[in-house]
Design an enzyme around this catalytic site. Structure first.
Site, mmCIF file in Angstrom:
data_model
loop_
_atom_site.group_PDB
_atom_site.id
_atom_site.type_symbol
_atom_site.label_atom_id
_atom_site.label_comp_id
_atom_site.label_asym_id
_atom_site.label_seq_id
_atom_site.Cartn_x
_atom_site.Cartn_y
_atom_site.Cartn_z
ATOM 1 N N ALA A 195 0.794 -1.233 0.000
ATOM 2 C CA ALA A 195 0.000 0.000 0.000
ATOM 3 C C ALA A 195 0.823 1.278 0.000
ATOM 4 C CB ALA A 195 -0.929 0.002 1.221
ATOM 5 N N SER A 196 2.135 1.178 0.067
ATOM 6 C CA SER A 196 2.930 2.395 0.209
ATOM 7 C C SER A 196 3.175 3.120 -1.109
ATOM 8 C CB SER A 196 4.275 2.069 0.862
ATOM 9 O OG SER A 196 5.013 1.160 0.065
ATOM 10 N N VAL B 110 5.022 -9.825 3.509
ATOM 11 C CA VAL B 110 3.885 -10.725 3.307
ATOM 12 C C VAL B 110 4.302 -12.191 3.186
ATOM 13 C CG1 VAL B 110 2.403 -8.976 2.269
ATOM 14 C CG2 VAL B 110 3.890 -10.364 0.794
ATOM 15 N N ASN C 135 -2.157 -7.146 -3.117
ATOM 16 C CA ASN C 135 -1.531 -6.360 -4.172
ATOM 17 C C ASN C 135 -0.011 -6.481 -4.174
ATOM 18 O OD1 ASN C 135 -1.215 -3.943 -6.084
ATOM 19 N ND2 ASN C 135 -0.252 -3.176 -4.212
ATOM 20 N N SER D 12 -3.039 -10.254 -13.472
ATOM 21 C CA SER D 12 -2.327 -9.664 -14.608
ATOM 22 C C SER D 12 -2.626 -10.480 -15.849
ATOM 23 C CB SER D 12 -0.817 -9.662 -14.352
ATOM 24 O OG SER D 12 -0.102 -9.330 -15.535
ATOM 25 N N TYR E 225 7.137 -13.754 -12.870
ATOM 26 C CA TYR E 225 5.931 -12.950 -12.673
ATOM 27 C C TYR E 225 4.719 -13.635 -13.290
ATOM 28 C CZ TYR E 225 2.975 -8.752 -12.570
ATOM 29 O OH TYR E 225 1.957 -7.850 -12.330
ATOM 30 N N ALA F 273 3.772 -16.607 -11.218
ATOM 31 C CA ALA F 273 3.160 -16.142 -9.970
ATOM 32 C C ALA F 273 1.721 -15.714 -10.183
ATOM 33 C CB ALA F 273 3.970 -14.992 -9.393
ATOM 34 N N LYS F 274 1.476 -14.955 -11.237
ATOM 35 C CA LYS F 274 0.123 -14.460 -11.473
ATOM 36 C C LYS F 274 -0.826 -15.581 -11.899
ATOM 37 C CE LYS F 274 0.518 -10.124 -10.373
ATOM 38 N NZ LYS F 274 -0.107 -9.643 -9.126
#
Length: 268
Positions: free
Chosen positions: A14-15, A65, A91, A145, A158, A161-162
Site C-alpha cells: 500500500a505504500s 507478506v 496487491n 495480470s 511474474y 506467480a500471477k
C-alpha cells in the site's frame, strides 16, 4: 462515487503504486484503510497522507507478506485497532529483476518473485478469511495480470506467480460457496508506476490505464455489485462496469482452462 463508509480494508503493497492509489480511492469513499508494506517509513508517510486528504482513519502496519509470523501479527493488530477486515486486497508482489529466459534468471530471486505473490496472498488469506467466515461477509481481491493468462518469455517468474494467484482465487471461490465471502481476480492493466517504468517492455508505452479505473472496479466489488464475477478475471480499463453489472458469467468464462484441439479432443 460509491459510499463505502464503515467498511475496513487491508491492502498489501500500500505504500506506492496501485496499492497507494487503492488506499486513496477507497478512503475517499469512506473506507478505513489498513496499509501493509515492508518499508515502515514510506508506508507510515503514505498512510498519513491518505488520512489527511480523506479525513478517514488509516493504519500503517509494516510486514513482509512472505513471513508467516509477521503476517499473523499484522492482521491481529488490524483486528485489535480497527475491529475486522471487510475487504482484503492482495496487491504486494515483486517483478523479475531482468528480462531473460528462465534458465538465465537468478534462481533465488525467481522464487522470491513467485513467493511474493502466491505465498504472500495465501498467508494473508489464511489470517483474514476465518474472521470473514465467522461474520458471513467479506471480499478478497487478488491483483491479477494478463501475464497470468499467457506466458511471457522474459518475465517467467511474474507470469508463473500471477497464474498461480488466479488458481488460488478459483480455489477460494469454490471453498467459499454459500458463505457470503467472495474472491476476485482484478487485473489493473498497465498503470504508470515505478514498477512498470522499470520494465524494458514498457519503455515506449503510452496507453496507461488510469489508476482511477482500478479504484472504480475494486469499489464496485466492495459494494457487492459484482459478486456474480467471484472466482473470475476482470480487467480495469477494458471491462465496462455497466456491462459487468448486467452479466452473470457461466461455465469457464474468464477462468483458466485448456482449449480443446477440436470436437474430437478427449479432454474437451
Amino acid at each position: 462515487m460509491a459510499d463505502l463508509a464503515g467498511q475496513i480494508a487491508l491492502i498489501s503493497g500500500a505504500s506506492s503504486g496501485i496499492g497507494r492509489a487503492l488506499a486513496e480511492g477507497l478512503a475517499a469513499r469512506g473506507v478505513l484503510v489498513a496499509g501493509l508494506a515492508r518499508s515502515e517509513e514510506r508506508l507510515t508517510t503514505a498512510m498519513a497522507e491518505v488520512a489527511a486528504s480523506s479525513g478517514v482513519r488509516t493504519l500503517a502496519v509494516a510486514a513482509d507478506v512472505t513471513d508467516r509470523a509477521a503476517v499473523d501479527a499484522a492482521v491481529a493488530r488490524v483486528a485489535d485497532e480497527l475491529g475486522r477486515v471487510d475487504l482484503l486486497v492482495n496487491n504486494a508482489g515483486a517483478i523479475d529483476a531482468a528480462e531473460v529466459p528462465v534458465w538465465e534468471a537468478d534462481p533465488d530471486h525467481w522464487w522470491d518473485v513467485v513467493a511474493s505473490h502466491v505465498r504472500g496472498a495465501q498467508l494473508l488469506v489464511r489470517a483474514v478469511v476465518p474472521g470473514m467466515l465467522a461474520r458471513g461477509h467479506g471480499r478478497i481481491v487478488n491483483v491479477a495480470s494478463g501475464m497470468g493468462t499467457r506466458a511471457n518469455r522474459d518475465y517467467s517468474a511474474y507470469s508463473v506467480a500471477k497464474t498461480g494467484l488466479m488458481r488460488l482465487t478459483e480455489a477460494l471461490d469454490l471453498a467459499l460457496q454459500g458463505s457470503g465471502v467472495h474472491a476476485f481476480d482484478v487485473a489493473p492493466g498497465v498503470v504508470d508506476t515505478a514498477m512498470t517504468r522499470s520494465m524494458e517492455m514498457w519503455r515506449d508505452f503510452t496507453d496507461w490505464t488510469p489508476p482511477e479505473r482500478v479504484v472504480e472496479l475494486v469499489t464496485a466489488i466492495a459494494a457487492g455489485e459484482l459478486d456474480a464475477w467471484a472466482g473470475r478475471f476482470v480487467r480495469a480499463g477494458r471491462d465496462d462496469l455497466a456491462t459487468l453489472r448486467g452479466l452473470t458469467p457461466e461455465d469457464a468464462a474468464r477462468r483458466l482452462r485448456l482449449v480443446p484441439y477440436g470436437a474430437e479432443d478427449p479432454l474437451a
